[in-house]
Scaffold this active site. Structure first.
Site, PDB file in Angstrom:
ATOM      1  N   LYS A  31       0.828  -1.208   0.000  1.00 25.97           N
ATOM      2  CA  LYS A  31       0.000   0.000   0.000  1.00 25.97           C
ATOM      3  C   LYS A  31       0.866   1.264   0.000  1.00 25.97           C
ATOM      4  CE  LYS A  31      -3.951   1.797   2.665  1.00 25.97           C
ATOM      5  NZ  LYS A  31      -4.840   1.491   3.797  1.00 25.97           N
TER       6      LYS A  31
ATOM      7  N   SER B  72      -9.401   1.817   2.773  1.00 24.46           N
ATOM      8  CA  SER B  72      -8.447   2.597   2.007  1.00 24.46           C
ATOM      9  C   SER B  72      -7.407   1.776   1.253  1.00 24.46           C
ATOM     10  CB  SER B  72      -7.737   3.588   2.931  1.00 24.46           C
ATOM     11  OG  SER B  72      -7.005   2.919   3.946  1.00 24.46           O
TER      12      SER B  72
ATOM     13  N   SER C 277     -10.178  -0.915   6.458  1.00 23.47           N
ATOM     14  CA  SER C 277      -9.446  -0.627   5.221  1.00 23.47           C
ATOM     15  C   SER C 277      -8.783  -1.823   4.555  1.00 23.47           C
ATOM     16  CB  SER C 277      -8.395   0.456   5.481  1.00 23.47           C
ATOM     17  OG  SER C 277      -9.008   1.647   5.883  1.00 23.47           O
TER      18      SER C 277
END
Length: 563
Positions: free
Chosen positions: A136, A211, A235
């Site tokens: 990420k 996210s 997330s």
């Protein structure tokens, strides 16, 4: 008077010019970041082409279809080489269907070729030897940005690998890509003004969740076999639900991450793996929970992965619920829990009805108040000098409302407003300390209720199916199902068990939610037309029991595949 008017006019003109120049500077920074990403993609495509010329006979589809455990075995025995595997995945990523259609990639990591050479030179093969891994956006990799989708983060390169990246590399993994995120990470709509909107590879009209949405889209699109995300409200679990993947949010301190101020509070940020199956998550956790991790970061408790717990076949005592009583989920998600409950019972497990206590209180007084204790001022500061993404404008605008007006709105709209917590603040240091204490009290009460029922694990719903783009911004508190286990800091994972059926769609037409209010109607619009999209359930264990959580997830996965 004329002189004063002239001075005022000049000041206004200067202010307009200054703002215009500021916007031009921001636009230039964003264009440079996008250009850098595009150049990286060209480098990736060129490297793939050169490899293809040298080795034209690679069975690409056969390699991409291998589960992680089988791929690892082939690499360990030498029947596949790390070079072949890396370039096969790079070719898939650089192909149009993964990157251009979903916009999931934030940056290619060109240093993966150096890491490949280092891995090939290793005498000892780590548990992830030769496995390409995506990470990420904000997980630090030396020489790269950690942007969080914010312009102010574009000028500073990370000086050294984060502990997690160091451990991945020591275990033989090859980080090759960084994936897109929502601006500031505080959204499950994966969009930011720099790199744009990420779409769901299963349906381009849908979002991948957030996210860790870039990770979800890349793995679901076949461009990565293992990814690392983070989770502070769902997330990891929401993208896993939306994209049909398995994802684990561990107890936050099990894989510690030192991050930004926004994620340093009583509801901690957890790092965790995302993949196509549960065995992949378990292998990743086993690889990360090693001596190198404990030596590099002494704040991580030295608890190695317990293979015996993961491999156990002892019947479990499972608590279950299909609604938290706060934000009723679509019929298909509740159906998934009921069907999984029946399958677990048939397999010899004991199922016990469990009611999570006081979820409205958790949402308004515990979770949201943690983020907006100061009325959102700290969060608003990160947007200084930034263009605000449309997905965050409702939250940003609500934080800008003067405190007195917020209090009046809270009084007038509390019966109607599910997002009333956005206007809930701590007015003093004493109140802040009390807020922290209340979180601890709730955790203790929840654990007591769990223990009274003598539960091993809990089965419950997760938000889904994938939302049509533009809807997450309207439904922040629809994620109560995942937020709860961030407040509690319990390990929680998501497993896909079904898909949306025509019967689910018919039942959705009758859905009224809690009280057929605007939020219930908006949720109905967000998920309608989802036939064929993945439907998942959530599996939960007590703190530090990641292995038990994964073992339960594996049982659910096995039973769902046997249907």
């Amino acid at each position: 008077t004329s002189a004063a008017l002239t001075l005022l006019g000049s000041s206004v003109a200067a202010l307009v010019v200054w703002k215009w120049l500021g916007k031009k500077k921001i636009q230039k920074k964003m264009e440079e970041a996008r250009r850098s990403r595009d150049e990286g993609m060209k480098k990736m495509a060129k490297a793939v082409q050169q490899f293809r010329e040298q080795v034209p006979s690679v069975q690409t589809d056969a390699i991409l279809s291998l589960p992680l455990l089988e791929l690892t075995a082939r690499l360990q025995e030498g029947s596949l080489s790390p070079r072949t595997v890396l370039y096969t995945y790079l070719e898939k990523v650089s192909a149009l269907e993964v990157t251009q259609q979903t916009n999931c990639l934030r940056h290619f990591i060109p240093e993966c070729e150096e890491q490949l050479q280092e891995v090939e030179g290793h005498k000892e093969k780590g548990l992830l030897y030769g496995i390409p891994v995506s990470i990420k956006d904000h997980i630090g990799h030396k020489g790269h940005l950690a942007t969080c989708g914010l312009v102010q983060c574009l000028g500073t390169l990370v000086e050294e690998d984060s502990v997690l990246v160091k451990v991945l590399k020591r275990q033989g993994a090859i980080p090759f890509a960084m994936t897109n995120v929502p601006q500031s990470l505080f959204s499950y709509e994966c969009s930011n003004p720099i790199f744009g909107q990420t779409l769901n590879p299963l349906n381009a009209q849908r979002g991948p969740g957030g996210s860790s949405g870039g990770e979800g889209a890349l793995i679901a699109g076949g461009g990565s076999i293992l990814g690392i995300g983070s989770d502070v409200g769902g997330s990891i679990r929401l993208p896993s639900s939306f994209c049909g993947l398995c994802g684990l949010k561990p107890t936050a301190q099990r894989l510690r991450w030192r991050g930004c101020l926004l994620l340093s509070h009583p509801v901690p940020c957890a790092l965790g793996p995302m993949a196509r199956d549960v065995d992949s998550l378990a292998l990743c956790m086993k690889a990360l929970l090693c001596q190198e991790m404990f030596q590099l970061d002494p704040t991580v408790p030295p608890i190695p992965f317990n293979e015996e717990v993961y491999s156990s076949s002892t019947p479990l005592r499972v608590g279950y619920y299909d609604t938290d009583g706060y934000f009723p989920l679509p019929p298909c998600m509740r159906r998934a829990v009921r069907e999984t409950r029946r399958a677990l019972q048939a397999a010899g497990h004991q199922l016990v009805l469990f009611s999570p206590p006081r979820i409205p209180y958790v949402m308004t007084e515990l979770f949201m108040k943690t983020f907006f204790a100061d009325g959102g001022r700290t969060w608003l500061d990160v947007f200084t000098g930034n263009i605000v993404d449309p997905g965050l404008k409702p939250q940003v605008n609500s934080c800008k409302i003067p405190r007195l007006v917020k209090k009046l709105l809270a009084l007038l709209l509390k019966p109607l407003l599910k997002d009333v917590a956005m206007i809930s603040t701590c007015r003093s240091v004493k109140e802040m300390w009390n807020h922290h204490h209340q979180i601890q009290v709730y955790r203790s009460q929840f654990i007591s209720q769990w223990k009274e029922l003598q539960l091993d694990v809990v089965l419950c719903p997760v938000l889904g199916p994938a939302f049509t783009t533009g809807y997450p911004r309207k439904l922040l508190t629809a994620i109560s199902s995942t937020m709860l286990y961030n407040v509690l800091n319990f390990p929680a994972g998501v497993v896909p068990v079904s898909t949306v059926t025509e019967a689910d769609e018919e039942e959705l037409k009758l859905y009224k939610g809690c009280c057929d209010d605007p939020w219930d109607r908006t949720l109905k619009q967000a998920v309608s037309g989802a036939v064929g999209l993945p439907v998942a359930v959530q599996c939960v264990a007590l703190p530090w029991q990641e292995e038990l959580c994964l073992r339960f997830m594996k049982e659910v996965e096995t039973l769902s595949r046997a249907k």
